[in-house]
Every structure is written in structure tokens, then in C-alpha cells.
Design an enzyme around this catalytic site. Structure first.
Site, mmCIF file in Angstrom:
data_model
loop_
_atom_site.group_PDB
_atom_site.id
_atom_site.type_symbol
_atom_site.label_atom_id
_atom_site.label_comp_id
_atom_site.label_asym_id
_atom_site.label_seq_id
_atom_site.Cartn_x
_atom_site.Cartn_y
_atom_site.Cartn_z
ATOM 1 C CD GLU A 87 -12.489 -26.546 12.787
ATOM 2 O OE1 GLU A 87 -13.624 -26.874 12.411
ATOM 3 O OE2 GLU A 87 -11.793 -25.713 12.184
ATOM 4 C CG HIS B 214 -1.627 -16.771 14.652
ATOM 5 N ND1 HIS B 214 -1.847 -18.095 14.950
ATOM 6 C CD2 HIS B 214 -2.427 -16.479 13.607
ATOM 7 C CE1 HIS B 214 -2.733 -18.589 14.096
ATOM 8 N NE2 HIS B 214 -3.106 -17.627 13.274
ATOM 9 N NE ARG C 281 6.054 -15.483 23.219
ATOM 10 C CZ ARG C 281 5.237 -14.916 24.103
ATOM 11 N NH1 ARG C 281 4.111 -15.516 24.442
ATOM 12 N NH2 ARG C 281 5.542 -13.790 24.677
ATOM 13 C CG HIS D 278 -22.697 -21.295 25.714
ATOM 14 N ND1 HIS D 278 -23.692 -21.194 26.652
ATOM 15 C CD2 HIS D 278 -23.294 -21.696 24.572
ATOM 16 C CE1 HIS D 278 -24.851 -21.517 26.087
ATOM 17 N NE2 HIS D 278 -24.634 -21.828 24.825
ATOM 18 N N GLY E 27 -24.289 -25.255 25.522
ATOM 19 C CA GLY E 27 -25.742 -25.175 25.529
ATOM 20 C C GLY E 27 -26.375 -26.315 24.755
#
Length: 140
Positions: free
Chosen positions: A64, A91, A93, A108, A110
Site C-alpha cells: 500500500e 501470499h 511463499r 490503470h 485514470g
């Protein structure tokens, strides 16, 4: 072609991370490319879960962070800001020590939304996690 509308430096990103989750987790920005952002995070006592492996939430925090910072570089920050709408992660490994490195690239970009893919690798360049972040571009 350079994607960014807002120019920044690694030093500026580091400065902005002071006294935040990014600093607490030890996230270090490594590279700003024409259309990607790269950072790394230690796999240590700050980022491991009780089983001794990288916590999935720490991977998502890295994802994030990368996606949000990159999304913010794609807007006119005087007029707009970005807010997260959704993030998911697979997830692949476990990682038990060293560093993981995340790279985000746009899917994308936009006027109202952006979608970013974030891949996180271990030190052997094996995929640890793949994540997708969707953000909204909103007026300030």
C-alpha cells in the site's frame, strides 16, 4: 515515457516517511523509474509474525505504501489527493530473514481511479507476495 506529474527524489520520500508506519517498519525507497517505484523492507522483529515468518500485514503495508506513493505522483497535488479504495494480496511463499523488495507498476491511471500492481520479492528474486491497490483521485 515518464508517468509522473509530480517529481520527487528518494531523499524527499525518506523525509516524508519520518515518524510514520513506513519508518517504523524500516521501509527504504530504492528507485524511482519512469513508470515504477521500488522499495525494500527488512524481515525482522518489526515485520515477522509469531511463526517467525514475514507477517502478511507487513507485506500489505509495503504494497500500500508503494502503490499510494506512486498514485500520488500521478496527480496534480495542488488540486487532488488520492485515497485507498481496496487492496488485496496473495501470499506466495514465506520470507524468514533478510529483506523483501517491492516494485509497483500501474495497471490503470485514470482521472478518477488508479489501479497499481505491487510485486514483492525475497533476496533470491522469488515472488513472496503479489498485491493490487485501487485508489480514488479526489478533489482537495
Amino acid at each position: 515515457m515518464i508517468l509522473w506529474k509530480t517529481q520527487t527524489t528518494l531523499e524527499h520520500l525518506k523525509e516524508r516517511s519520518k515518524n510514520t508506519l513506513m519508518e517504523h517498519l524500516g521501509i527504504e525507497y530504492l528507485e524511482i523509474g519512469d513508470d515504477y517505484l521500488k522499495a525494500r523492507m527488512p524481515v525482522d522483529n518489526r515485520t515477522k509474525q509469531t511463526a517467525g515468518i514475514l507477517h502478511g500485514g507487513a507485506s500489505v503495508a509495503l504494497a500500500e505504501t508503494l502503490g499510494s506513493i506512486a498514485a500520488g505522483l500521478c496527480i496534480d497535488r495542488k488540486k487532488k489527493t488520492v485515497v485507498g479504495l481496496e487492496i488485496n494480496a496473495n501470499h506466495i511463499r514465506p520470507a524468514t530473514d533478510g529483506w523483501v523488495t517491492g516494485v509497483t507498476k500501474p495497471i490503470h491511471v485514470g482521472n478518477t481511479t488508479q489501479i497499481w500492481e505491487i510485486k514483492i520479492y525475497n533476496e533470491q528474486d522469488k515472488l513472496v507476495c503479489v498485491s493490487r491497490l485501487t485508489v480514488a483521485n479526489i478533489n482537495k
